[in-house]
Motif scaffolding. Structure first.
Motif: not given
Length: 196
Positions: A153-155, A20-22, A14-17
């Motif tokens: 979006l994951q990229a 909305e930013v992606t 689980e990332g932290t971005v």
């Protein structure tokens, strides 16, 4: 298919971005650094598109009737493999670099030949047809769009760049990937590290 070896990916993280930013940063980028992606990055991208998220087999992308009519094929400079969502791994289908052949099949789009990773989103409408009849191809195509957007979006969240490609010769891509009957390519996603 020329081999049946398996690749196991590290567990998805689980990332932290923020989402909305992606969404804001997502752009179609067609130029990539030559650096290969790690197994963790490839696994995370494939999981984002079709990974299992529940004990009952639910996945990251919505699917009509939870019938999951998609297959993902990942192509690198060393091999091609079919994603296995249930075990978060992949079955190696060939130990060859198919990117140049896929570039030709994709109307000579250089991004296909240069990207360190290509993901082919392949539809198997028959899986959905038993329940939805003639609407099965439509539902498979909608799911392909969901899966592709998740991967794109994951990229971004992984500081990678990508471009979705829909212009290609379906029959040629199917032949290059040695797709079984009833499977049809819907999308190619070229992914890599940004060039600069």
């Amino acid at each position: 298919m020329t081999t049946s070896s398996r690749v196991d990916f590290p567990p998805p993280t689980e990332g932290t971005v923020p989402l909305e930013v992606t969404l804001r940063r997502r752009r179609s980028v067609r130029e990539f650094a030559a650096d290969p992606l790690t197994a963790a990055e490839i696994g995370q991208l494939l999981w984002a598109a079709q990974g299992v998220t529940t004990d009952r087999g639910g996945r990251t992308a919505p699917s009509a009737g939870a019938l999951y009519p998609l297959e993902l094929y990942a192509v690198t400079s060393k091999r091609a493999m079919r994603y296995l969502p249930g075990g978060h791994g992949a079955e190696i289908t060939t130990e060859r670099d198919l990117r140049h052949d896929l570039m030709i099949a994709a109307l000579d789009q250089e991004a296909v030949g240069q990207a360190p990773l290509l993901v082919a989103v392949v539809a198997v409408p028959e899986r959905t047809a038993a329940k939805y009849g003639d609407r099965a191809p439509r539902y498979a195509d909608l799911e392909a769009g969901h899966a592709a957007q998740n991967l794109l979006l994951q990229a971004v969240a992984l500081d990678l760049v990508a471009v979705p490609i829909g212009g290609f010769d379906d029959e040629a891509v199917g032949s290059i990937l040695e797709l079984p009957g009833g499977q049809a390519p819907r999308y190619l996603l070229a992914v890599g590290h940004p060039r600069t």
